[in-house]
Design a protein around this motif. Sequence first.
Motif, PDB file in Angstrom:
ATOM      1  N   LYS B 126       0.849  -1.191   0.000  1.00 14.57           N
ATOM      2  CA  LYS B 126       0.000   0.000   0.000  1.00 14.57           C
ATOM      3  C   LYS B 126       0.887   1.243   0.000  1.00 14.57           C
ATOM      4  O   LYS B 126       2.097   1.135   0.099  1.00 14.57           O
ATOM      5  CB  LYS B 126      -0.887  -0.005   1.253  1.00 14.57           C
ATOM      6  N   VAL B 127       0.274   2.421  -0.141  1.00 14.67           N
ATOM      7  CA  VAL B 127       1.050   3.659  -0.195  1.00 14.67           C
ATOM      8  C   VAL B 127       1.871   3.829   1.071  1.00 14.67           C
ATOM      9  O   VAL B 127       3.006   4.304   1.060  1.00 14.67           O
ATOM     10  CB  VAL B 127       0.096   4.870  -0.392  1.00 14.67           C
ATOM     11  N   GLU B 129       3.198   1.595   2.902  1.00 16.11           N
ATOM     12  CA  GLU B 129       4.157   0.520   3.152  1.00 16.11           C
ATOM     13  C   GLU B 129       5.344   0.631   2.207  1.00 16.11           C
ATOM     14  O   GLU B 129       5.243   1.217   1.140  1.00 16.11           O
ATOM     15  CB  GLU B 129       3.483  -0.842   2.964  1.00 16.11           C
ATOM     16  N   VAL B 130       6.447   0.040   2.618  1.00 14.34           N
ATOM     17  CA  VAL B 130       7.642   0.014   1.770  1.00 14.34           C
ATOM     18  C   VAL B 130       7.453  -1.029   0.685  1.00 14.34           C
ATOM     19  O   VAL B 130       6.984  -2.117   0.960  1.00 14.34           O
ATOM     20  CB  VAL B 130       8.875  -0.320   2.605  1.00 14.34           C
TER      21      VAL B 130
END
Lengths: 142, 130
Positions: B126-127, B129-130
């Motif tokens: 997700k945005v 998360e890395v």
Amino acid sequence: MGQIKFTMSLIFIALFTVAIIGFAVQFASDNGTSVSLADDPELTNLRGGTEDDLLTFKGEAKETYESIIDSSIETGDTTPSGGQFAITPITVIGIVYNILNVGWLKIFGGDPNFAIFLTAFLGVLGFMIGMYVWKTWRGNPD
Amino acid sequence: MYGKLGGVIQIKMMFLDYLYSLPNATSGLDAIAVQTISAVPWFIPLLMAFTFFLVFLGGIGRQKARSGTADYPMWSVVASLATFLLTLMITMLPITAASRDGVLGSLVVIVVVTIFSGVWLFLDRKVSEV
């Protein structure tokens, strides 16, 4: 996930591929192993091709950045074209296609019966790129 | 096997019919591994599969037990990398010429599986998360 995150994910896939293959080849070289990944021509070529594609991405990213900062928007106006938002993401689709294609051939061979899965997946990636470019340019298409 | 019968020591030999030639255990661990690989070509792929699923299923199971959910792509990458490193260690053995293609094939497959796991991981984030 937005256009920036999506593009970064595709670039990270390319960097991950180069890192894994490069590590295996260098490991064999450093330790004088009896079996080396460098003996496999497809993966060795994939590493070189991906590195070239990343260099191309660097040049296009620079051009995209320059085209965006050179553009101007008058008050209350909108940008007439979304071209500058579309150049770089479309390039990275080709990088991921090469990676998936070589990996696919290594596991499933050249059997055309399985090729539809790869084709469909790449179609989805292209569709996502298009939607994200539109979202960046004109707003939320969800 | 030793036994005493009527004051006379009898020696009974027990024979086992092995389906393969036993490795020479006096030459060290690497010789055992090389001879096992030569005798049983599927040893490496099965060892790799065992390692992958041990880490993958074990990690997923424990994470689900603790937090109620599991990060499948992340565990796939971790399991692939663990198997990848194990296979690299196997390539350091003095593999015979007859077994070399099989080991190279196994190495290629785990490299491709690792790359595909990376594709799954990076497209799953997700945005935040890395």
